[in-house]
Design a protein around this motif. Structure first.
Motif, PDB file in Angstrom:
ATOM      1  N   ASP A 276       0.849  -1.191   0.000  1.00  0.00           N
ATOM      2  CA  ASP A 276       0.000   0.000   0.000  1.00  0.00           C
ATOM      3  C   ASP A 276       0.886   1.242   0.000  1.00  0.00           C
ATOM      4  OD1 ASP A 276      -1.749   2.058   0.516  1.00  0.00           O
ATOM      5  OD2 ASP A 276      -2.842   1.005   2.094  1.00  0.00           O
ATOM      6  N   PRO A 277       0.870   2.067  -1.055  1.00  0.00           N
ATOM      7  CA  PRO A 277       1.718   3.265  -1.056  1.00  0.00           C
ATOM      8  C   PRO A 277       1.315   4.283  -0.019  1.00  0.00           C
ATOM      9  CG  PRO A 277       0.202   3.309  -2.904  1.00  0.00           C
ATOM     10  CD  PRO A 277       0.078   1.949  -2.269  1.00  0.00           C
ATOM     11  N   PHE A 278       0.112   4.144   0.589  1.00  0.00           N
ATOM     12  CA  PHE A 278      -0.325   5.047   1.640  1.00  0.00           C
ATOM     13  C   PHE A 278       0.274   4.681   2.992  1.00  0.00           C
ATOM     14  CE2 PHE A 278      -3.285   5.965  -1.604  1.00  0.00           C
ATOM     15  CZ  PHE A 278      -3.817   7.215  -1.353  1.00  0.00           C
ATOM     16  N   ALA A 279       1.020   3.577   3.075  1.00  0.00           N
ATOM     17  CA  ALA A 279       1.639   3.167   4.337  1.00  0.00           C
ATOM     18  C   ALA A 279       2.921   2.447   4.019  1.00  0.00           C
ATOM     19  CB  ALA A 279       0.711   2.256   5.134  1.00  0.00           C
ATOM     20  N   ASN A 280       4.018   2.874   4.637  1.00  0.00           N
ATOM     21  CA  ASN A 280       5.303   2.329   4.224  1.00  0.00           C
ATOM     22  C   ASN A 280       5.490   0.883   4.626  1.00  0.00           C
ATOM     23  OD1 ASN A 280       5.636   2.752   7.027  1.00  0.00           O
ATOM     24  ND2 ASN A 280       7.828   3.003   6.773  1.00  0.00           N
ATOM     25  N   THR A 281       4.641   0.331   5.512  1.00  0.00           N
ATOM     26  CA  THR A 281       4.794  -1.060   5.892  1.00  0.00           C
ATOM     27  C   THR A 281       3.733  -1.959   5.293  1.00  0.00           C
ATOM     28  OG1 THR A 281       3.631  -0.476   7.914  1.00  0.00           O
ATOM     29  CG2 THR A 281       5.996  -0.702   8.043  1.00  0.00           C
TER      30      THR A 281
ATOM     31  N   GLY B 192      -0.194  -6.884  -4.513  1.00  0.00           N
ATOM     32  CA  GLY B 192       0.343  -5.658  -5.079  1.00  0.00           C
ATOM     33  C   GLY B 192       0.972  -5.917  -6.435  1.00  0.00           C
ATOM     34  N   MET B 193       0.807  -4.969  -7.352  1.00  0.00           N
ATOM     35  CA  MET B 193       1.390  -5.073  -8.690  1.00  0.00           C
ATOM     36  C   MET B 193       1.976  -3.732  -9.073  1.00  0.00           C
ATOM     37  SD  MET B 193      -1.500  -7.308 -10.744  1.00  0.00           S
ATOM     38  CE  MET B 193      -0.409  -7.474 -12.167  1.00  0.00           C
TER      39      MET B 193
ATOM     40  N   PHE C 114      -2.808  -1.925  -5.725  1.00  0.00           N
ATOM     41  CA  PHE C 114      -2.809  -2.831  -4.589  1.00  0.00           C
ATOM     42  C   PHE C 114      -4.234  -3.120  -4.153  1.00  0.00           C
ATOM     43  CE2 PHE C 114      -3.028   1.331  -2.673  1.00  0.00           C
ATOM     44  CZ  PHE C 114      -3.916   1.164  -1.615  1.00  0.00           C
ATOM     45  N   GLY C 115      -4.392  -4.227  -3.486  1.00  0.00           N
ATOM     46  CA  GLY C 115      -5.663  -4.593  -2.892  1.00  0.00           C
ATOM     47  C   GLY C 115      -5.423  -5.419  -1.644  1.00  0.00           C
ATOM     48  N   THR C 116      -6.149  -5.132  -0.573  1.00  0.00           N
ATOM     49  CA  THR C 116      -6.047  -5.911   0.661  1.00  0.00           C
ATOM     50  C   THR C 116      -7.446  -6.266   1.143  1.00  0.00           C
ATOM     51  OG1 THR C 116      -6.063  -3.962   2.129  1.00  0.00           O
ATOM     52  CG2 THR C 116      -3.924  -4.707   1.327  1.00  0.00           C
TER      53      THR C 116
END
Length: 454
Positions: free
Chosen positions: A301-306, A375-376, A389-391
């Motif tokens: 997720d680019p909105f969260a570095n982890t 993630g791609m 990304f998808g979670t």
């Protein structure tokens, strides 16, 4: 405001423990700043608040491998300014640091470790800005080393451990740990060790009956090859509480990594143990906090570095964990896997996970969680990359008769201007359906930011 007083104190203490040697290591850092917009910043089910957030921050990594001082420090510091004034500004810190001073070569070392992160105040509530707190675990003490021939050696460790949370004082504790380890090299790539540990746990703001002794004995086997590595730990744990109760359980931790080709990498990790939030941070330092929705190492997720199974803070900075911060001991069972494929232009990451927590005293937070992250990334030009990304996460709280389903989807466009500068444009949507009142929500986010890399 989230404070990190204990973190600053830990860093100062660690530097004070280092002799007057030259810090000749390598320092890498990035500086970033961005503007985030959310149409539901508090993740409310019926009263969404629109908010713009200014997020300047910095990431840093310091490494030194010398004869008398060794260190590895990785961290992020971020300031969050809520421009519409719905929440107070926040300064957040996430860090994992290990430093070792060789007092007598091959005889006596002194080490300092520090793990800082941001965790929720109430794990059952949504990740609103006022549901966050700073946590910190400090570990320090000497290590006495012994050698028994060419292939066998031992070490005696003494550690003082301090845990701290800025809002939930039940997490605060002081611990003393003693351990003896005997290592045997089976070859240039294989090692086996026998370990015995004793830990005394005293909580600062809990009744004396909550304090306990932790005794562990286990065998650990490690193997490191160019395309395969394994770390397997098998043993047992016994907890003896001051109130007179004792419990025992197996202790299993394992990790296996395999790289069948230059493009493919697969890893599998599992845990079966008794732990509390601070203990989990110590034994799994790559994961900032316990819990089944622990943050992942791969940034999906680019909105969260982890990235990972849990909603992180928007931007290029700090991810918010989902641990139950407190003093309770739980039995933890977790299995997670990761597959990563890298082509000339396309990268794919898939990470499934399943886990279960069962608390000894209060079953309120007993839970079973299942999740999948995908993630791609596609490199459209040498300097322009589009990522998606998808979670998905499903958490069942058995005692509460509650079930949460959370889905998050997003896109990120990144442009490298030169070797130092880049920019990002990201959008994401998140939706949670919950059986609990006022815990379902929808949110849309967008983010624009720039990054400077040293």
């Amino acid at each position: 405001m989230l404070t990190s007083t204990t973190l600053a104190r830990a860093i100062a203490l660690g530097l004070a423990a280092v002799p007057a040697c030259s810090l000749a290591g390598t320092l890498d850092y990035t500086l970033y700043a961005g503007l985030e917009h959310s149409n539901n910043i508090a993740l409310s089910s019926d009263r969404p608040l629109s908010e713009n957030v200014l997020t300047p921050g910095a990431t840093f990594q310091f490494n030194q491998l010398g004869s008398t001082f060794q260190a590895n420090v990785l961290g992020t510091v971020e300031y969050r300014k809520y421009l519409e004034g719905h929440f107070d500004p926040q300064t957040q810190t996430q860090m994992g640091a290990q430093a070792n001073w060789t007092v007598l070569p091959q005889r006596l070392d002194f080490s300092v470790e520090d793990y800082a992160g941001v965790q929720p105040v109430d794990q059952l509530s949504a990740d609103s800005p006022d549901n966050r707190q700073q946590t910190n675990v400090l570990v320090l003490g000497p290590t006495l080393r012994m050698r028994f021939g060419d292939a066998a050696r031992g070490q005696l460790e003494l550690r003082y451990i301090n845990s701290y949370a800025s809002k939930v004082d039940q997490f605060d504790s002081s611990r003393g740990m003693a351990a003896f380890r005997l290592y045997r090299d089976l070859g240039p790539t294989d090692q086996v060790s026998g370990n015995v540990e004793f830990q005394r746990v005293d909580f600062t703001h809990q009744p004396d009956g909550a304090n306990y002794d932790r005794k562990e004995a286990f065998v650990r086997y490690t193997r490191k090859l160019p395309h395969f590595d394994a770390d397997v730990l098998l043993g047992g744990t016994r907890l003896s509480f001051d109130q007179g109760r004792s419990v025992s359980a197996p202790l299993v931790r394992l990790r296996v990594g395999w790289q069948p080709t230059l493009r493919n990498a697969v890893s599998l990790a599992g845990t079966w143990q008794y732990a509390d939030a601070a203990q989990d941070i110590i034994t799994t330092p790559g994961v900032y906090g316990a819990g089944l929705q622990a943050d992942r190492a791969e940034a999906i997720d680019p909105f969260a570095n982890t990235g990972g199974l849990g909603r992180g803070a928007t931007g290029n900075g700090i991810g918010v964990g989902s641990a139950v911060i407190g003093s309770q001991v739980y039995r933890e069972r977790r299995v997670e896997a990761n597959w990563n494929w890298r082509g000339d232009r396309l990268t794919v990451t898939v990470s499934p996970a399943i886990g279960k927590l069962a608390y000894l005293d209060d079953p309120t937070f007993d839970q079973t969680a299942r999740g999948l992250s995908v993630g791609m990334g596609y490199r459209m030009t040498p300097t322009l990359t589009l990522s998606g990304f998808g979670t998905y996460e499903h958490v069942d709280y058995r005692t509460l008769d509650r079930s949460d389903h959370t889905t998050r989807l997003g896109l990120d466009l990144a442009k490298e201007i030169n070797r130092h500068w880049s920019w990002h444009i990201s959008v994401a949507r998140e939706r949670r359906s919950s059986d609990a009142a006022a815990q379902s929500y929808r949110e849309a986010e967008c983010f624009v930011g720039v990054v400077y890399r040293r």
